[in-house]
Design a protein around this motif. Structure first.
Motif, mmCIF file in Angstrom:
data_model
loop_
_atom_site.group_PDB
_atom_site.id
_atom_site.type_symbol
_atom_site.label_atom_id
_atom_site.label_comp_id
_atom_site.label_asym_id
_atom_site.label_seq_id
_atom_site.Cartn_x
_atom_site.Cartn_y
_atom_site.Cartn_z
ATOM 1 N N LYS A 266 33.751 26.964 45.023
ATOM 2 C CA LYS A 266 33.308 28.274 45.504
ATOM 3 C C LYS A 266 33.772 28.490 46.945
ATOM 4 O O LYS A 266 34.198 29.596 47.316
ATOM 5 C CB LYS A 266 31.789 28.391 45.412
ATOM 6 N N LEU A 267 33.681 27.450 47.754
ATOM 7 C CA LEU A 267 34.118 27.569 49.144
ATOM 8 C C LEU A 267 35.624 27.791 49.222
ATOM 9 O O LEU A 267 36.097 28.608 50.016
ATOM 10 C CB LEU A 267 33.719 26.309 49.920
ATOM 11 N N VAL A 268 36.384 27.056 48.409
ATOM 12 C CA VAL A 268 37.841 27.221 48.407
ATOM 13 C C VAL A 268 38.204 28.629 47.933
ATOM 14 O O VAL A 268 39.074 29.292 48.510
ATOM 15 C CB VAL A 268 38.499 26.142 47.527
ATOM 16 N N ALA A 269 37.519 29.109 46.906
ATOM 17 C CA ALA A 269 37.785 30.460 46.403
ATOM 18 C C ALA A 269 37.442 31.524 47.442
ATOM 19 O O ALA A 269 38.101 32.576 47.507
ATOM 20 C CB ALA A 269 36.989 30.705 45.125
ATOM 21 N N ALA A 270 36.438 31.249 48.276
ATOM 22 C CA ALA A 270 36.033 32.207 49.314
ATOM 23 C C ALA A 270 36.981 32.208 50.505
ATOM 24 O O ALA A 270 36.915 33.114 51.342
ATOM 25 C CB ALA A 270 34.619 31.889 49.792
ATOM 26 N N GLY A 271 37.850 31.189 50.590
ATOM 27 C CA GLY A 271 38.825 31.183 51.675
ATOM 28 C C GLY A 271 38.843 29.944 52.538
ATOM 29 O O GLY A 271 39.592 29.881 53.513
ATOM 30 N N ALA A 272 38.040 28.932 52.204
ATOM 31 C CA ALA A 272 38.062 27.689 52.982
ATOM 32 C C ALA A 272 39.331 26.906 52.664
ATOM 33 O O ALA A 272 39.685 26.734 51.493
ATOM 34 C CB ALA A 272 36.828 26.847 52.681
#
Length: 369
Positions: A266-272
């Motif tokens: 979820k964090l990677v998908a959000a832009g992390a």
């Protein structure tokens, strides 16, 4: 021949001057700006009619190094009191070699206050702890963890005051939610870097009292996934690299738990671009999740107790350019006398191979996909 004429001369004076000089001036050459009392009598440099567009500074790769959990209890308090500038020992050379270095500061910064009621382990340290981190080459720390408010609201007030006085960057903690979730920002080699800190680990009885809200100071909580993801998306809009530092995992469990495995994508998908953290007191695996880089456990780092497993530690150094993590490097160490001591030679090679093998149960890959 080009003749430059001071701005304050009138048109008549121009003609007279031209006649005296015997110069046949064209209408374009003899036209001058209107006189102005604020314009100095100086010769102006001709301006080219072509304008070149501004170019942004070229981004170049930079390095960021991460260490694990740090506090200053037990034998470490003696080291801190003796000399804060050498309190972290030889690992400081590794941290200082990176463009940015970060650790998890797992303690309240206070010498007073009342410990959290019923909590088995409570950590606190004087403000010289921040001096020690800075002297060791650490550039930013997170206090979003299950010990950041061990001395409750009075300890929080002391911690925030110490942070302000020291001007040492700390994320994941603040007077309200806006401050706690606010990223630390820096620019290195043309890369705009944003670092956010949050904790997925909070004792059930302290979740409400320790979580920062609009009305209450405290910690940035990853249990509030919506708020954390919102902050990541916000940072993504004006950053080249977004890093999320988390306190997460299950103590002494060698593989990531379900909460970690759920939150990371979820964090990677959000832009992390990078997600890194610890809590388990042991090392967990690292690798790529798509094009993002994830570390599930940095283990103990500067810690008052250690054993065969809990004493294995090291520094994770990432080379990054914009959103791309170009490579990772592990500098293995063992905790001796509370501080990490790098392991070299054949033992170092073996320790690095063991660290890479931890990826086996993470679902992460050795290269981006």
């Amino acid at each position: 021949m080009n003749t430059y004429i001071p701005r304050r001369l009138t048109v008549a004076a121009v003609v007279a001057a031209s006649a005296l000089l015997g110069t046949a001036c064209s209408a374009a050459e003899s036209a001058t700006p209107e006189a102005s009392g604020s314009t100095p009598d100086v010769v102006e440099k001709p301006v080219s009619s072509s304008t070149e567009p501004e170019t942004k500074p070229e981004r170049r790769p930079y390095t960021i190094s991460f260490g694990g959990d740090v506090h200053f209890e037990g034998v470490l308090r003696s080291r801190l009191n003796a000399n804060p500038k050498t309190a972290l020992g030889p690992i400081a050379k590794v941290l200082g070699a990176a463009d940015i270095a970060m650790v998890n500061l797992e303690t309240a910064i206070t010498t007073g206050g009342t410990p959290a009621p019923g909590k088995q382990y409570t950590f606190r340290a004087p403000a010289s702890a921040l001096t020690a981190l800075k002297a060791a080459g650490v550039d930013v720390a997170s206090m979003a963890n299950n010990h950041g408010m061990d001395y409750m609201q009075s300890g929080l007030a002391d911690s925030l005051a110490a942070i302000k006085r020291s001007r040492f960057p700390v994320v994941g903690i603040g007077r309200n939610a806006a401050e706690a979730y606010k990223p630390w920002r820096t620019t290195v080699n043309g890369n705009r870097v944003a670092v956010i800190g949050a904790t997925q680990v909070l004792d059930a009885e302290f979740i409400q009292a320790w979580t920062a809200t609009d009305q209450q100071g405290g910690l940035a909580s990853a249990k509030n996934e919506a708020r954390l993801l919102q902050e990541v998306r916000k940072a993504r809009k004006n950053s080249d690299t977004v890093i999320v530092h988390l306190h997460w995992g299950t103590e002494l469990q060698k593989c990531p738990n379900e909460a970690q495995r759920s939150l990371a994508p979820k964090l990677v998908a959000a832009g992390a671009d990078v997600v890194v953290g610890g809590h388990a007191h042991i090392l967990l695996g690292s690798g790529y999740l798509g094009r993002g880089y994830v570390n599930y456990g940095m283990g103990n780092f500067v810690f008052y107790n250690w054993g065969p497993e809990t004493g294995r530690t090291g520094v994770l150094t990432l080379t990054i350019n914009g959103r791309r993590v170009i490579k990772d490097r592990w500098t293995p160490a063992t905790i001796q006398g509370g501080v990490p001591v790098p392991v070299t030679g054949v033992n170092g090679q073996r320790a690095t191979a063991n660290w890479k093998a931890l990826r086996g149960c993470t679902g992460l890959t050795p290269t981006p996909s």
